[in-house]
Design a protein around this motif. Structure first.
Motif, mmCIF file in Angstrom:
data_model
loop_
_atom_site.group_PDB
_atom_site.id
_atom_site.type_symbol
_atom_site.label_atom_id
_atom_site.label_comp_id
_atom_site.label_asym_id
_atom_site.label_seq_id
_atom_site.Cartn_x
_atom_site.Cartn_y
_atom_site.Cartn_z
ATOM 1 N N LYS A 1 -4.555 -0.735 -3.135
ATOM 2 C CA LYS A 1 -3.755 -0.796 -4.737
ATOM 3 C C LYS A 1 -2.534 -1.435 -4.805
ATOM 4 O O LYS A 1 -2.099 -2.223 -5.304
ATOM 5 C CB LYS A 1 -4.219 0.634 -5.161
ATOM 6 N N ILE A 2 -1.832 -0.766 -3.987
ATOM 7 C CA ILE A 2 -0.312 -1.270 -3.526
ATOM 8 C C ILE A 2 -0.172 -2.753 -3.238
ATOM 9 O O ILE A 2 0.663 -3.653 -3.961
ATOM 10 C CB ILE A 2 0.504 -0.325 -2.781
ATOM 11 N N ALA A 3 -1.014 -3.239 -2.350
ATOM 12 C CA ALA A 3 -1.019 -4.761 -1.721
ATOM 13 C C ALA A 3 -1.488 -5.486 -3.022
ATOM 14 O O ALA A 3 -0.638 -6.657 -3.178
ATOM 15 C CB ALA A 3 -2.190 -4.770 -0.635
ATOM 16 N N LEU A 4 -2.635 -5.086 -3.910
ATOM 17 C CA LEU A 4 -3.139 -6.034 -4.573
ATOM 18 C C LEU A 4 -1.821 -6.102 -6.054
ATOM 19 O O LEU A 4 -2.017 -7.067 -6.517
ATOM 20 C CB LEU A 4 -4.665 -5.258 -5.335
ATOM 21 N N LYS B 1 0.866 -1.479 4.861
ATOM 22 C CA LYS B 1 0.741 -0.568 6.017
ATOM 23 C C LYS B 1 2.088 0.256 6.591
ATOM 24 O O LYS B 1 2.145 1.272 6.837
ATOM 25 C CB LYS B 1 -0.208 -1.175 6.844
ATOM 26 N N LYS B 2 2.855 -0.776 6.903
ATOM 27 C CA LYS B 2 4.050 -0.249 7.546
ATOM 28 C C LYS B 2 4.948 0.698 6.554
ATOM 29 O O LYS B 2 5.584 1.871 6.792
ATOM 30 C CB LYS B 2 5.021 -1.141 7.801
ATOM 31 N N ASP B 3 4.933 0.236 5.260
ATOM 32 C CA ASP B 3 5.404 1.006 4.064
ATOM 33 C C ASP B 3 4.758 2.519 3.895
ATOM 34 O O ASP B 3 5.300 3.556 3.699
ATOM 35 C CB ASP B 3 5.625 0.440 2.965
ATOM 36 N N GLU C 1 -3.387 -11.149 4.102
ATOM 37 C CA GLU C 1 -3.049 -10.702 5.115
ATOM 38 C C GLU C 1 -1.543 -9.880 5.388
ATOM 39 O O GLU C 1 -1.386 -8.834 5.841
ATOM 40 C CB GLU C 1 -3.518 -11.357 6.418
ATOM 41 N N GLU C 2 -0.617 -10.997 4.990
ATOM 42 C CA GLU C 2 0.808 -10.628 5.212
ATOM 43 C C GLU C 2 1.142 -9.154 4.341
ATOM 44 O O GLU C 2 1.956 -8.371 4.945
ATOM 45 C CB GLU C 2 1.870 -11.767 4.823
ATOM 46 N N ILE C 3 0.745 -9.412 3.117
ATOM 47 C CA ILE C 3 1.032 -8.106 2.285
ATOM 48 C C ILE C 3 0.331 -6.781 2.576
ATOM 49 O O ILE C 3 1.174 -5.711 2.446
ATOM 50 C CB ILE C 3 0.703 -8.600 0.747
#
Length: 523
Positions: free
Chosen positions: A270-273, A295-297, A288-290
């Motif tokens: 959800k956050i990535a989108l 994931k780190k955040d 893939e970058e986002i």
């Protein structure tokens, strides 16, 4: 002649000097008199003004003295009136006390007279009782002799028979007394338990939340759906592969649905989108970058959620890995109930109940917060979440009391401490409160049918009805086949069978109803 003229002039000059000297003397004298008169007038005027001023001051002083006297007199009269009123009240009280004392004296005198009469009467009755006792002893002796002759039993044999009968009666009474005592103790214990649980529920105000397994991402417009799908679907495939979440694009206007059972992955997707929509560059490489950044955040977010849970419960000193595992519970659900919120709620309930029972407050809250820690890894490792949670607590240095309570909170092992029993109660309260969990209609109906089937399986049951959303079952029995005593036994047997054959939250009340009807028709 010239000399004579000079002498004449000298004489005239002398006369003139004498004249002017005399004239000056008279003028100065007249002027001095005028000054004296003016001075006297001024003095007289000042004296008169002084008299007027003194009269004025005296008058004002008299007025002030009169005002002061009036004020003092008014204050004195008020104080005198207040004192008089107080004296009147005191006098009334004294009169009332005197009347009360008089009444008490009268009552005591009457009681003394009654006691004297009773003593005389008791003395007469005592004499009568003594004579009656003698007559009764005589009659009893005669009756014993008559009974011995009739029954053919000796006195010792009759005594043994009577003692055996009395022993049976005493045993029955003792059994009834024990049962009554047990019921009273149970009722008192239930009342105290309800009080403690009620207090804990009142002081722990939790939100009613049920989570689902889908997330919705709002779009600025429907044209963004095509960009999310990408040429030949490469963008949506890249997003699903990177996150492990299904991306559903249907006719829902300006919205994309993310579906998956792993809440952490679903939140990452959800956050990535949302970030991709803000950035505008949507292609497999950017996706893939986002996703990697998110994931780190998410790791930081998980740690912050664990620290927030510690702050909310007022606990400290937990291992950093335990804090991370607590944060992961933020994204785990059980029957739609958020596990971290459930754990915090159980910690507060444990604290309140432990305080009422004079137990260790902080230890109780620590157990409540960590009791479901195993759910953070239960989807990755084999074993029940209670066993996994106890192993994790031991691994990260928690005390054996905490580990035992975690492992026993679902009765995987027998609880050995009071805190282990309390965590079971707090877990049930949090899980069964209204709005805590979501239960499908099919599961709910099956549970009610199973409950009624268990009750119908007993002999003498006419019909059973599950009511109060499965919290109570009413059992109607056939009155000609089940007596009142058997009804109590039947209720206990049904309760045991429900405990053995049915899984349910909270408790179920079993009520057995036995009714006998007499019907006649007037013709």
């Amino acid at each position: 002649m010239h000399q004579d003229t000079t002498i004449i002039y000298i004489g005239l000059a002398g006369l003139a000097a004498i004249f002017f000297f005399a004239l000056g003397y008279f003028i100065r004298k007249i002027h001095a008199k005028g000054k004296v008169k003016n001075a006297e007038d001024k003095a007289r005027k000042i004296t008169e003004e002084a008299k007027v001023e003194a009269e004025k001051i005296r008058h004002e002083a008299e007025l002030q003295a009169k005002d002061l006297l009036l004020k003092l007199r008014t204050e004195f009269e008020r104080e005198t009136k207040d004192r008089r009123q107080e004296l009147i009240v005191l006098e009334k009280r004294l009169i009332q006390k005197e009347e009360n004392l008089d009444r008490k004296v009268d009552i005591l005198e009457r009681k003394d007279k009654d006691i004297e009469r009773r003593e005389h009467s008791l003395s007469d009755k005592e004499k009568l009782v003594i004579s009656k006792e003698k007559e009764l002893e005589k009659l009893l002796q005669e009756e014993k002799e008559r009974l011995q002759s009739i029954s053919g039993m000796t006195r010792d044999e009759a005594r043994q028979l009577l003692l055996k009968k009395l022993e049976d009666e005493v045993k029955q009474e003792a059994a009834l007394m024990i049962k009554r005592t047990e019921e009273e103790a149970k009722e008192k214990a239930d009342k105290e338990a309800r009080k403690i649980i009620g207090l804990a529920i009142q002081r722990c105000a939790a939100d009613h939340t049920v989570e689902t397994t889908v997330s919705v991402v709002n779009l600025p417009n429907d044209e963004m759906k095509g960009r999310i799908i990408g040429r030949e679907g490469r963008n949506i495939r890249a997003l699903e592969i990177a996150t492990g979440i299904d991306v559903i694009i249907d006719d829902t206007p300006e919205a994309v649905i993310l579906s998956g059972f792993d809440p952490i992955k679903r939140e990452i997707a959800k956050i990535a989108l949302e970030r991709l929509l803000e950035d505008g560059r949507i292609h497999p490489g950017r996706i893939e970058e986002i996703v990697e950044k998110v994931k780190k955040d998410m790791e930081n977010t998980i740690r912050e959620e664990g620290e927030k849970a510690l702050f909310d419960t007022g606990l400290h000193g937990l291992h950093p890995e335990i804090i991370k595992l607590l944060g992961r519970l933020k994204y785990r659900t059980s029957y739609g109930q958020n596990v971290l919120q459930h754990s915090v709620e159980v910690a507060h309930l444990m604290g309140v109940m432990a305080s009422e029972l004079k137990l260790d407050f902080n230890l109780a809250k620590r157990i409540g917060l960590l009791h479901d820690i195993g759910k953070a890894v239960s989807h990755e490792m084999e074993g029940t979440h209670s066993k996994l949670g106890a192993d994790l607590a031991r691994k990260y240095g928690e005390s054996e009391n905490i580990c035992h309570a975690i492992e026993a909170h679902h009765q995987d092992i027998e609880p050995k401490t009071l805190l282990a029993v309390l965590v079971q109660a707090a877990d049930s309260i949090s899980a069964t409160r209204p709005g805590a969990r979501r239960e499908t209609l099919e599961t709910y109906v099956k549970r009610l049918e199973k409950l009624e089937t268990i009750a119908d399986s007993f002999k003498g049951v006419a019909k059973a009805y599950a009511i109060q959303a499965g919290r109570e079952i009413r059992v109607m029995v056939q009155p000609d086949k089940v007596s009142d005593a058997q009804a109590a036994v039947l209720a206990r047997d049904i309760t045991k069978k429900i405990e053995e054959g049915l899984e349910y939250p909270g408790q179920i009340k079993v009520t057995v109803v036995r009714e006998t009807r007499a019907v006649e028709y007037a013709k």
